[in-house]
Design a protein around this motif. Sequence first.
Motif, mmCIF file in Angstrom:
data_model
loop_
_atom_site.group_PDB
_atom_site.id
_atom_site.type_symbol
_atom_site.label_atom_id
_atom_site.label_comp_id
_atom_site.label_asym_id
_atom_site.label_seq_id
_atom_site.Cartn_x
_atom_site.Cartn_y
_atom_site.Cartn_z
ATOM 1 N N GLU A 118 38.135 43.559 47.627
ATOM 2 C CA GLU A 118 37.152 43.837 46.218
ATOM 3 C C GLU A 118 36.023 44.016 46.270
ATOM 4 O O GLU A 118 35.464 43.487 46.925
ATOM 5 C CB GLU A 118 37.813 42.098 45.291
ATOM 6 N N ILE A 119 35.992 44.966 45.822
ATOM 7 C CA ILE A 119 34.227 45.923 45.568
ATOM 8 C C ILE A 119 33.417 45.596 44.024
ATOM 9 O O ILE A 119 33.824 45.781 42.727
ATOM 10 C CB ILE A 119 34.957 48.080 45.604
ATOM 11 N N LYS A 120 32.727 44.647 44.240
ATOM 12 C CA LYS A 120 32.302 43.906 43.239
ATOM 13 C C LYS A 120 31.503 45.022 42.958
ATOM 14 O O LYS A 120 30.745 45.432 41.508
ATOM 15 C CB LYS A 120 31.466 43.259 43.186
ATOM 16 N N ASN A 121 30.632 46.615 43.739
ATOM 17 C CA ASN A 121 29.465 47.670 43.599
ATOM 18 C C ASN A 121 30.150 48.646 43.222
ATOM 19 O O ASN A 121 31.422 48.903 43.445
ATOM 20 C CB ASN A 121 29.188 47.750 44.719
ATOM 21 N N SER A 122 29.613 49.659 42.200
ATOM 22 C CA SER A 122 30.335 50.654 41.587
ATOM 23 C C SER A 122 30.130 51.882 43.120
ATOM 24 O O SER A 122 30.595 52.852 42.488
ATOM 25 C CB SER A 122 29.710 51.366 39.814
#
Length: 172
Positions: A118-122
């Motif tokens: 899961e990538i939390k930053n754009s």
Amino acid sequence: MNQEKILLTGISGFIGGRVAQYLIAKGHQVIAPIRKKTCKLKPNKNLLICSYEELPEKVINEEIDYFYHCASLTSVNCEDQDLIYKTNIELANLVIKISSICRPKIIFFTSTISIYGEIKNSILSFNQKINSNNLDSYGRSKLIAENIIEEYCIKNDCRYVLFRLPGVVGYG
């Protein structure tokens, strides 16, 4: 321009199909194994289509310049998470088996940013950490596949290029 021989997996898919069209338009000879008979591209003087089972005999005496591996199963084209995991690893092992026969100059491997979990930053950075505890079957299988390809290339002095693409599948 020299006509180069290119081995390309995934021509029935969105990315592989467009790569095939581009390479054929540039005059390269493309050898493309397919799993299913629904490929929209038709064989011609620059495109040899075969099954994965026939592939070793098709490349045994061929000098392949480049190997583009674009084939994979994703949750978009398959609901069975175990099958996604198994197939993507099997495909990576097939890449190294076939590469050991035809010795391409470079292997281009299409992977995914799903290997990061899961990538939390754009925005992803080059030092983005891989969270192997937070991977779905697709991300885990592609991370293992990357390692299989990398290990083969290091041991066999073969160059490789890894593309970690976002989840772009199909139109829209």
